[in-house]
Design a protein around this motif. Structure first.
Motif: not given
Length: 233
Positions: A46-63, A76-79
């Motif tokens: 969520g917006q404002g959450d702690d930034s402890d990790c990142l994700y590299i998308l292997l499949s699917g769609r994210v907004k 802002l973007a679709f990934m």
């Protein structure tokens, strides 16, 4: 190397960030990673959450979206496959500047901040590639916000569709471009800075004029050149 790690290595090797890496370097990074699956409509962070990790998308769609104090959403973007999500907060150490939500079932590689930073210190070539990617993303966001601030409904929605077609489009032999993503009118409106009702009205108008086809949220640009002309009106 176990079968699962070998398969994951093959998947991630196709990502432009990691393609130049030696097998040993890649295996070292993946030994600290894990795969996660998010069902459709699941909040990844969520917006404002702690930034402890990142994700590299292997499949699917994210907004990727932000919400105003009044609750208005801007997408802002679709990934999609191969994109990195949540990387900005990992690098600057600040809370998440936007939220991420799975639009469909999404599989991702989760990498924690401590491992990512150490990895980039040992692999500066990858760090430079990430900087270049973040710069391109910022340029796209700047263009999107300029459109929202200056353009009327038709040109604004046309530019949004053409942006998505450039990233996720599949062109057929007749020149029509199918956007490989199911888009609700609410999400499309939030991306273009328009109310859902305005998107619905414009989509129906363009369908009647033969400019686009809309099959259960999957949009095909039947006349991309006409939509480009609309952008300049």
């Amino acid at each position: 190397m176990n079968v699962a790690l070998k398969s994951l290595k093959w998947e991630i090797k196709r990502h432009p960030f990691f393609e130049p890496l030696s097998d040993d370097a890649l295996e070292g990074l993946l030994s600290h990673a894990r795969t996660v699956v998010f069902p459709a409509r699941k909040t990844i962070f969520g917006q404002g959450d702690d930034s402890d990790c990142l994700y590299i998308l292997l499949s699917g769609r994210v907004k990727i979206s932000i919400h105003s104090d009044a609750g208005k959403e801007t997408v802002l973007a679709f990934m999609g496959e191969g994109d990195a999500v949540g990387d900005m907060g990992v690098f600057d150490g600040l809370p998440r500047s936007a939220g991420a939500t799975a639009l469909e079932e999404t599989r991702a590689l989760q990498l924690f901040k401590r491992d990512v930073i150490g990895f980039l210190e040992r692999n500066p070539t990858v760090a430079m590639q990430i900087i270049a990617t973040l710069s391109k993303r910022l340029r796209r966001t700047n263009m999107q916000l300029e459109d929202i601030a200056t353009l009327p409904t038709g040109p604004r929605l046309a530019r949004a569709l053409l942006r998505l077609a450039k990233i996720y489009g599949e062109t057929d032999k007749n020149g029509a471009v199918r956007i490989d993503m199911k888009l609700s009118q609410s999400n499309l409106g939030a991306h273009a800075g328009l109310m859902r009702e305005n998107v619905n009205r414009q989509i129906k108008l363009w369908e009647g004029e033969g400019l686009i086809a809309n099959e259960a949220g999957v949009i095909t640009l039947l006349d991309p050149e006409k939509l480009r002309a609309i952008c300049e009106e």
